[in-house]
Enzyme design. Structure first.
Site, PDB file in Angstrom:
ATOM      1  N   ARG A  82       0.847  -1.204   0.000  1.00 30.56           N
ATOM      2  CA  ARG A  82       0.000   0.000   0.000  1.00 30.56           C
ATOM      3  C   ARG A  82       0.882   1.254   0.000  1.00 30.56           C
ATOM      4  O   ARG A  82       1.371   1.685   1.063  1.00 30.56           O
ATOM      5  CB  ARG A  82      -0.930  -0.006   1.211  1.00 30.56           C
ATOM      6  CG  ARG A  82      -1.784   1.228   1.312  1.00 30.56           C
ATOM      7  CD  ARG A  82      -2.827   1.322   0.234  1.00 30.56           C
ATOM      8  NE  ARG A  82      -3.851   0.279   0.399  1.00 30.56           N
ATOM      9  CZ  ARG A  82      -4.770   0.032  -0.534  1.00 30.56           C
ATOM     10  NH1 ARG A  82      -4.757   0.691  -1.672  1.00 30.56           N
ATOM     11  NH2 ARG A  82      -5.676  -0.910  -0.336  1.00 30.56           N
ATOM     12  N   ARG A 108       1.612  -7.036  -9.323  1.00 30.18           N
ATOM     13  CA  ARG A 108       2.067  -6.414  -8.054  1.00 30.18           C
ATOM     14  C   ARG A 108       2.100  -7.394  -6.885  1.00 30.18           C
ATOM     15  O   ARG A 108       2.615  -7.057  -5.812  1.00 30.18           O
ATOM     16  CB  ARG A 108       1.186  -5.213  -7.709  1.00 30.18           C
ATOM     17  CG  ARG A 108      -0.262  -5.566  -7.410  1.00 30.18           C
ATOM     18  CD  ARG A 108      -1.063  -4.320  -7.023  1.00 30.18           C
ATOM     19  NE  ARG A 108      -2.459  -4.686  -6.688  1.00 30.18           N
ATOM     20  CZ  ARG A 108      -3.305  -3.879  -6.070  1.00 30.18           C
ATOM     21  NH1 ARG A 108      -2.915  -2.657  -5.714  1.00 30.18           N
ATOM     22  NH2 ARG A 108      -4.531  -4.252  -5.788  1.00 30.18           N
ATOM     23  N   HIS A 178       0.590   3.074 -10.513  1.00 34.43           N
ATOM     24  CA  HIS A 178      -0.423   3.613  -9.588  1.00 34.43           C
ATOM     25  C   HIS A 178       0.258   4.423  -8.460  1.00 34.43           C
ATOM     26  O   HIS A 178       0.204   4.033  -7.290  1.00 34.43           O
ATOM     27  CB  HIS A 178      -1.176   2.409  -9.021  1.00 34.43           C
ATOM     28  CG  HIS A 178      -2.415   2.684  -8.228  1.00 34.43           C
ATOM     29  ND1 HIS A 178      -2.453   3.467  -7.098  1.00 34.43           N
ATOM     30  CD2 HIS A 178      -3.682   2.233  -8.377  1.00 34.43           C
ATOM     31  CE1 HIS A 178      -3.679   3.488  -6.605  1.00 34.43           C
ATOM     32  NE2 HIS A 178      -4.444   2.767  -7.367  1.00 34.43           N
ATOM     33  N   ASP A 221     -12.335   9.602  -7.044  1.00 31.11           N
ATOM     34  CA  ASP A 221     -11.852   8.444  -7.806  1.00 31.11           C
ATOM     35  C   ASP A 221     -12.255   8.672  -9.259  1.00 31.11           C
ATOM     36  O   ASP A 221     -13.355   8.330  -9.678  1.00 31.11           O
ATOM     37  CB  ASP A 221     -12.478   7.149  -7.269  1.00 31.11           C
ATOM     38  CG  ASP A 221     -11.773   5.914  -7.811  1.00 31.11           C
ATOM     39  OD1 ASP A 221     -12.021   4.829  -7.273  1.00 31.11           O
ATOM     40  OD2 ASP A 221     -10.969   6.056  -8.758  1.00 31.11           O
ATOM     41  N   GLU A 280      -2.240   8.528 -11.161  1.00 27.11           N
ATOM     42  CA  GLU A 280      -1.804   7.268 -11.757  1.00 27.11           C
ATOM     43  C   GLU A 280      -1.642   7.391 -13.264  1.00 27.11           C
ATOM     44  O   GLU A 280      -2.535   7.901 -13.956  1.00 27.11           O
ATOM     45  CB  GLU A 280      -2.833   6.192 -11.418  1.00 27.11           C
ATOM     46  CG  GLU A 280      -3.047   6.053  -9.908  1.00 27.11           C
ATOM     47  CD  GLU A 280      -4.380   5.431  -9.570  1.00 27.11           C
ATOM     48  OE1 GLU A 280      -5.030   5.890  -8.610  1.00 27.11           O
ATOM     49  OE2 GLU A 280      -4.784   4.499 -10.274  1.00 27.11           O
TER      50      GLU A 280
HETATM   51  O1  TA6 Z   1      -6.912   4.391  -7.748  1.00 26.29           O
HETATM   52  C1  TA6 Z   1      -7.978   3.861  -8.413  1.00 26.29           C
HETATM   53  C2  TA6 Z   1      -8.454   2.587  -7.713  1.00 26.29           C
HETATM   54  O2  TA6 Z   1      -8.955   1.686  -8.655  1.00 26.29           O
HETATM   55  C3  TA6 Z   1      -9.488   2.955  -6.654  1.00 26.29           C
HETATM   56  O3  TA6 Z   1     -10.787   2.610  -7.092  1.00 26.29           O
HETATM   57  C4  TA6 Z   1      -9.053   2.153  -5.426  1.00 26.29           C
HETATM   58  O4  TA6 Z   1      -9.626   0.866  -5.443  1.00 26.29           O
HETATM   59  C5  TA6 Z   1      -7.549   2.138  -5.618  1.00 26.29           C
HETATM   60  O5  TA6 Z   1      -7.369   1.914  -7.012  1.00 26.29           O
HETATM   61  C6  TA6 Z   1      -6.794   1.162  -4.750  1.00 26.29           C
HETATM   62  O6  TA6 Z   1      -7.027  -0.138  -5.179  1.00 26.29           O
HETATM   63  P1  TA6 Z   1      -6.353  -1.328  -4.301  1.00 26.29           P
HETATM   64  O7  TA6 Z   1      -6.743  -2.599  -4.998  1.00 26.29           O
HETATM   65  O8  TA6 Z   1      -4.857  -1.102  -4.319  1.00 26.29           O
HETATM   66  O9  TA6 Z   1      -6.904  -1.178  -2.906  1.00 26.29           O
END
Ligand code: TA6
Length: 309
Positions: A82, A108, A178, A221, A280
């Site tokens: 994270r 990942r 991301h 988002d 991202e």
């Molecule tokens: O950043 C866009 C996104 O798809 C959000 O909808 C949120 O889910 C984020 O990615 C984080 O996703 P993750 O699977 O890493 O918790």
């Protein structure tokens, strides 16, 4: 031999094979997972885990870290980290048809191979990691591929995901680098570079058009379309601008979970949303990549932090 001591001997093997004096080291990162540490002549540093080919840290010598990392992040096989720069591939977001498959693909969550370390012509330390199709990946995505992540540390941190179709059939995928950025206070930063661009607000599944520069004061988002533009995070309290320069991408995603969603994520502190924003570098939704056999595509992001002192 327990897994840690095995990883210690593995790490010392990698150090012997790939370390470069004063610029590249391979160390035991969180939970003893192997991490590559890059350091350039200015004293800028970057860390990359072989788990997910995941950049977890980037800090210019005279500034606060540019990338954000949750204090609650996992560092476990099969689990995403994270923060930093998750490599989302071969699908962005939820799998289009199979909800049992991991969000943002498998790249990942898997261990990548440390292929090569080097110092580029202007003294930039560089590391290249690879992931090839395997029984584990073919079960999730029925295509043969070679994926490579290359990270180099010059005046900017450059991260590139290259994918080659090594099979006999064409395939397409979506993806994103991301990136999670460290900010002083989400309510005080201003994001430019998306003005007048159309976006999909995924929270309400509605389309909109960006009016002026973007400020964030609630859960956000958004997937912005048809944009190759550089984004800039202006952070007055940290007295800096972070430039996010991209290549090979026509969509940009902006995400902050805000309070309620943060509380629903166990690898994200309840108040951590205040100090981060994701911008991202994506190939999302219709902006998919299509590769014929033998073809290759590269998605690249350069991060450059400009001090305003
Ligand atoms: O950043 C866009 C996104 O798809 C959000 O909808 C949120 O889910 C984020 O990615 C984080 O996703 P993750 O699977 O890493 O918790």
């Amino acid at each position: 031999m327990n897994s840690n001591s095995m990883s210690e001997s593995r790490i010392s093997d990698l150090q012997r094979q790939h370390a470069i004096d004063k610029t590249v080291d391979i160390v035991a990162g969180p939970q003893g997972m192997p991490a590559v540490v890059l350091r350039n002549e200015r004293g800028d540093t970057a860390n990359i885990m072989l788990h997910g080919a995941h950049v977890t840290h980037y800090q210019p010598h005279d500034q606060a870290p540019v990338l954000w990392m949750s204090q609650h992040s996992r560092f476990e096989a099969g689990q995403p980290i994270r923060g930093g720069i998750p490599v989302c591939w071969p699908w962005f977001g939820a799998h289009p048809t199979d909800p049992t498959l991991p969000a943002h693909g498998f790249a990942r969550n898997l261990p990548w191979t440390l292929k090569k370390t080097s110092v580029l012509p202007h003294g930039e330390p560089c590391v290249r990691m690879t992931l090839s199709s395997s029984h584990a990946t073919l079960q999730q995505w029925p295509h043969s591929f070679l994926a490579e992540v290359t990270v180099s540390l010059g005046n900017a941190l450059t991260t590139a995901l290259s994918v080659t179709n090594t099979g006999e059939q064409a395939f397409s995928y979506t993806s994103a680098l991301h990136s999670y950025f460290n900010v002083s206070d989400i309510r005080s930063v201003i994001i430019s570079g998306l003005e007048n661009r159309c976006y999909l607000d995924t929270l309400v599944e509605e389309r909109g058009q960006q009016q002026g520069r973007l400020r964030i004061n609630s859960e956000t988002d958004r997937i912005y379309f048809d944009t190759d533009d550089t984004c800039v995070i202006e952070d007055p309290l940290l007295n800096r601008r972070i430039h996010i320069i991209k290549d090979g991408s026509h969509s940009t995603v902006v995400w902050n979970p805000w309070s309620a969603k943060s509380q629903r994520m166990d690898d994200f502190g309840d108040d951590e949303f205040k100090g981060m924003v994701c911008i991202e570098t994506a190939r999302a939704l219709d902006d998919s990549v299509k590769l014929a056999p033998g073809m290759r595509h590269t998605l690249k992001v350069l991060l450059q932090s400009e001090s305003l002192r």
